[in-house]
Design a protein around this motif. Sequence first.
Motif, short mmCIF file in Angstrom:
data_model
loop_
_atom_site.label_atom_id
_atom_site.label_comp_id
_atom_site.label_asym_id
_atom_site.label_seq_id
_atom_site.Cartn_x
_atom_site.Cartn_y
_atom_site.Cartn_z
N LEU A 51 -6.26 15.64 -9.95
CA LEU A 51 -6.52 14.71 -8.85
C LEU A 51 -5.22 14.34 -8.12
O LEU A 51 -5.23 14.16 -6.90
CB LEU A 51 -7.24 13.47 -9.36
N VAL A 52 -4.10 14.25 -8.86
CA VAL A 52 -2.80 14.03 -8.21
C VAL A 52 -2.49 15.20 -7.28
O VAL A 52 -2.05 15.00 -6.14
CB VAL A 52 -1.67 13.85 -9.26
N LEU A 53 -2.75 16.40 -7.74
CA LEU A 53 -2.51 17.59 -6.92
C LEU A 53 -3.38 17.56 -5.66
O LEU A 53 -2.90 17.86 -4.56
CB LEU A 53 -2.80 18.86 -7.74
N GLY A 65 -5.86 9.07 -0.45
CA GLY A 65 -6.03 7.76 -1.09
C GLY A 65 -7.15 7.77 -2.11
O GLY A 65 -7.00 7.21 -3.21
N LEU A 66 -8.25 8.39 -1.75
CA LEU A 66 -9.39 8.48 -2.68
C LEU A 66 -8.99 9.25 -3.94
O LEU A 66 -9.22 8.79 -5.06
CB LEU A 66 -10.59 9.15 -1.99
N ALA A 67 -8.37 10.40 -3.77
CA ALA A 67 -7.96 11.22 -4.92
C ALA A 67 -6.91 10.47 -5.75
O ALA A 67 -6.94 10.54 -6.99
CB ALA A 67 -7.42 12.56 -4.44
N ALA A 68 -6.01 9.76 -5.11
CA ALA A 68 -4.97 9.01 -5.84
C ALA A 68 -5.59 7.88 -6.67
O ALA A 68 -5.16 7.63 -7.80
CB ALA A 68 -3.93 8.47 -4.87
N CYS A 69 -6.57 7.20 -6.12
CA CYS A 69 -7.25 6.14 -6.88
C CYS A 69 -7.97 6.72 -8.10
O CYS A 69 -7.91 6.15 -9.20
CB CYS A 69 -8.24 5.38 -6.00
N ALA A 102 -10.34 -0.42 -12.35
CA ALA A 102 -10.49 -1.20 -11.11
C ALA A 102 -9.87 -0.47 -9.93
O ALA A 102 -10.46 -0.42 -8.84
CB ALA A 102 -9.84 -2.58 -11.27
N VAL A 103 -8.72 0.14 -10.14
CA VAL A 103 -8.09 0.92 -9.06
C VAL A 103 -8.99 2.09 -8.68
O VAL A 103 -9.21 2.36 -7.49
CB VAL A 103 -6.68 1.41 -9.46
#
Length: 170
Positions: A51-53, A65-69, A102-103
């Motif tokens: 997901l970071v990638l 932003g969605l993938a980072a959360c 929560a994030v």
Amino acid sequence: MVLLLAGISYFGWRKRAYSHWRDTISELGEVASPQCRRVSYGLFLPVGLLLVLVAMLADSLPIAGLAACMATGYSMATFFPCDVGSPVSGSGRQQMHNVGGAVEYLGGAYWLTQVSPEWIVIHYNLYAVGAASLLVGSILLSIPGLPLRGLMQRFMEGILFGSLLLALYE
């Protein structure tokens, strides 16, 4: 996503008295479980890193932003396994675990509202409906003893991963 589904199925089958309907995904790797390290580093960490990638390679801020959360949720679950039963309150480790959740869910809801104003079906923006569902689901997940807590969380994960895939191919 295939890795996550396969891992959840495999580790759920291996964990004694585990119910996909009742128990959260985090409980597969709860701190007292003999498979804690395997779930944390063999499932949650690879999903978080993927997901970071995706976040790094995304061509729009809302998708990143969605993938980072989502990556934050899985990464926090890796390094802060939940207490037995994944309670709303508990040890400091559990509190950090809950911050990651929560994030993932509240941050994910925010970024879903930013993805696309044009994806309309029957007069409703599907991303906004998904965001609202995540907010309601987050409240429901915080109710101790909720009978279908695991099912609710899987529904929320489906919204996040389904939305991310849809947004990436839109």
